[in-house]
Design an enzyme around this catalytic site. Structure first.
Site, PDB file in Angstrom:
ATOM      1  N   TYR A 164      34.028  43.292  39.194  1.00  0.00           N
ATOM      2  CA  TYR A 164      35.263  44.026  39.427  1.00  0.00           C
ATOM      3  C   TYR A 164      34.916  45.508  39.614  1.00  0.00           C
ATOM      4  O   TYR A 164      34.495  46.189  38.669  1.00  0.00           O
ATOM      5  CB  TYR A 164      36.227  43.882  38.251  1.00  0.00           C
ATOM      6  CG  TYR A 164      36.811  42.505  38.052  1.00  0.00           C
ATOM      7  CD1 TYR A 164      36.682  41.501  39.009  1.00  0.00           C
ATOM      8  CD2 TYR A 164      37.509  42.190  36.886  1.00  0.00           C
ATOM      9  CE1 TYR A 164      37.221  40.251  38.813  1.00  0.00           C
ATOM     10  CE2 TYR A 164      38.067  40.936  36.695  1.00  0.00           C
ATOM     11  CZ  TYR A 164      37.915  39.968  37.654  1.00  0.00           C
ATOM     12  OH  TYR A 164      38.455  38.723  37.455  1.00  0.00           O
TER      13      TYR A 164
ATOM     14  N   PRO B 114      48.964  33.613  38.120  1.00  0.00           N
ATOM     15  CA  PRO B 114      50.051  32.986  37.353  1.00  0.00           C
ATOM     16  C   PRO B 114      51.416  33.095  38.026  1.00  0.00           C
ATOM     17  O   PRO B 114      52.342  32.394  37.632  1.00  0.00           O
ATOM     18  CB  PRO B 114      50.033  33.753  36.030  1.00  0.00           C
ATOM     19  CG  PRO B 114      49.490  35.100  36.399  1.00  0.00           C
ATOM     20  CD  PRO B 114      48.441  34.814  37.446  1.00  0.00           C
TER      21      PRO B 114
ATOM     22  N   PRO C 107      47.186  33.312  52.118  1.00  0.00           N
ATOM     23  CA  PRO C 107      47.922  32.365  52.972  1.00  0.00           C
ATOM     24  C   PRO C 107      47.891  30.959  52.377  1.00  0.00           C
ATOM     25  O   PRO C 107      46.864  30.502  51.888  1.00  0.00           O
ATOM     26  CB  PRO C 107      47.152  32.421  54.297  1.00  0.00           C
ATOM     27  CG  PRO C 107      46.456  33.741  54.281  1.00  0.00           C
ATOM     28  CD  PRO C 107      46.114  34.013  52.847  1.00  0.00           C
TER      29      PRO C 107
END
Length: 313
Positions: free
Chosen positions: A70, A226, A232
């Site tokens: 990250y 969540p 897409p």
């Protein structure tokens, strides 16, 4: 002077645990945690990022999910600076990928055993920890995949052998899995699995059988996406009319209803919504206090789950 251990309902700082409490890798943590990936968006506002992490602790979050890839280590560095040992925060990380800022995706697979070990070492260094309480092995079996080269197609047993060795060496406390199938989870159970992270939400429940197995085996279910995703083919919880109607009736937001549904759905579910906004962070924590009665749950449960093809990301 010795400190008083926190009760099951409060964190080490004395705050009420956000969303109540649950077990994660044999630790009691807040059911509403914080997914730190979006902290990368604050790369030019370091003080804002640190303030956001401190605010999470103040709000009763003692479960933070991160990864070395990250922000190419930035997010871990921010956590190291903001979170103190006395905060009692359980840090969860993952391996199986490395940063690839110039590639088609922000990360590339790193599935070989030696890469998993290197990933753990990198996480330990950037987080400033001697042991990471829980590390998830990010596989490429589920619906959110990264294209794999031939040398990255690694047998599960070889990966688990390395993860088990890292656990025995004390570098990690527990092993989790991410982006896996039911068959992979079953094969991995003898190694001792503490957590599963798969894409899952009110409108994307294809992994219900994995959730049920986790509940039976006392394994924490910590879904990513969540609320669905912008990818897409992946539906969004907040687009559902029933979710919007429920939110209006409760004086809540559709996002809060989606998170609350997850927490009501099964007792082993923990959520780690991410945000770079203090306002959204507070709203996510407030979702943990929303009560859904049986009639409301029945309406939400009746929303037809939507299937989607494998998403690359």
């Amino acid at each position: 002077m010795t400190s008083t251990p926190p009760s099951p309902h409060t964190t080490a700082t004395g705050a009420l645990r956000a969303g109540g409490s649950a077990l994660l890798a044999e630790r009691t943590v807040s059911r509403v945690g914080y997914g730190a990936m979006q902290l990368e968006r604050l790369h030019s506002d370091r003080e804002d990022a640190l303030t956001l992490l401190r605010r999470a602790v103040e709000l009763g979050i003692d479960h933070i999910d991160t990864a070395q890839f990250y922000g190419n280590g930035l997010v871990n560095e921010l956590i190291r600076e903001a979170i103190r040992p006395q905060d009692g925060v359980t840090i969860v990380s993952k391996v199986g990928a490395t940063p690839d800022p110039g590639g088609p995706f922000p990360m590339r697979p790193a599935q070989r055993p030696e890469e998993l070990r290197a990933g753990v070492e990198d996480n330990l260094a950037s987080l400033g920890l001697e042991q990471i309480p829980l590390v998830n092995l990010r596989r490429m079996d589920g619906v959110v995949r990264i294209p794999l080269a031939a040398d990255q197609v690694i047998d599960l047993d070889d990966q688990l052998a390395e993860m088990t060795a890292l656990r025995e060496e004390g570098k990690i406390g527990a092993i989790g899995l991410s982006t896996v199938t039911l068959d992979i989870l079953r094969r991995a159970l003898p190694a001792g699995i503490a957590c599963v992270q798969n894409a899952y939400s009110l409108v994307a429940r294809e992994d219900e059988d994995l959730l049920e197995l986790c509940a039976a085996e006392n394994i924490a279910w910590v879904p990513y996406f969540p609320l669905g995703s912008a990818f897409p083919g992946m539906p969004k919880v907040t687009d559902e009319p029933t979710v919007k109607e429920t939110a209006h009736a409760l004086g809540a937001t559709p996002s809060q209803v989606g998170l609350a549904w997850l927490l009501h759905h099964a007792p082993n579910v923990l959520v780690i919504p991410g945000t770079a906004s203090a306002e959204h962070l507070e709203a996510n924590v407030a979702a943990g206090a929303i009560e859904l009665d049986e009639a409301t749950l029945a309406k939400l449960d009746a929303i037809p789950p939507q299937s989607f093809q494998a998403v690359q990301g």
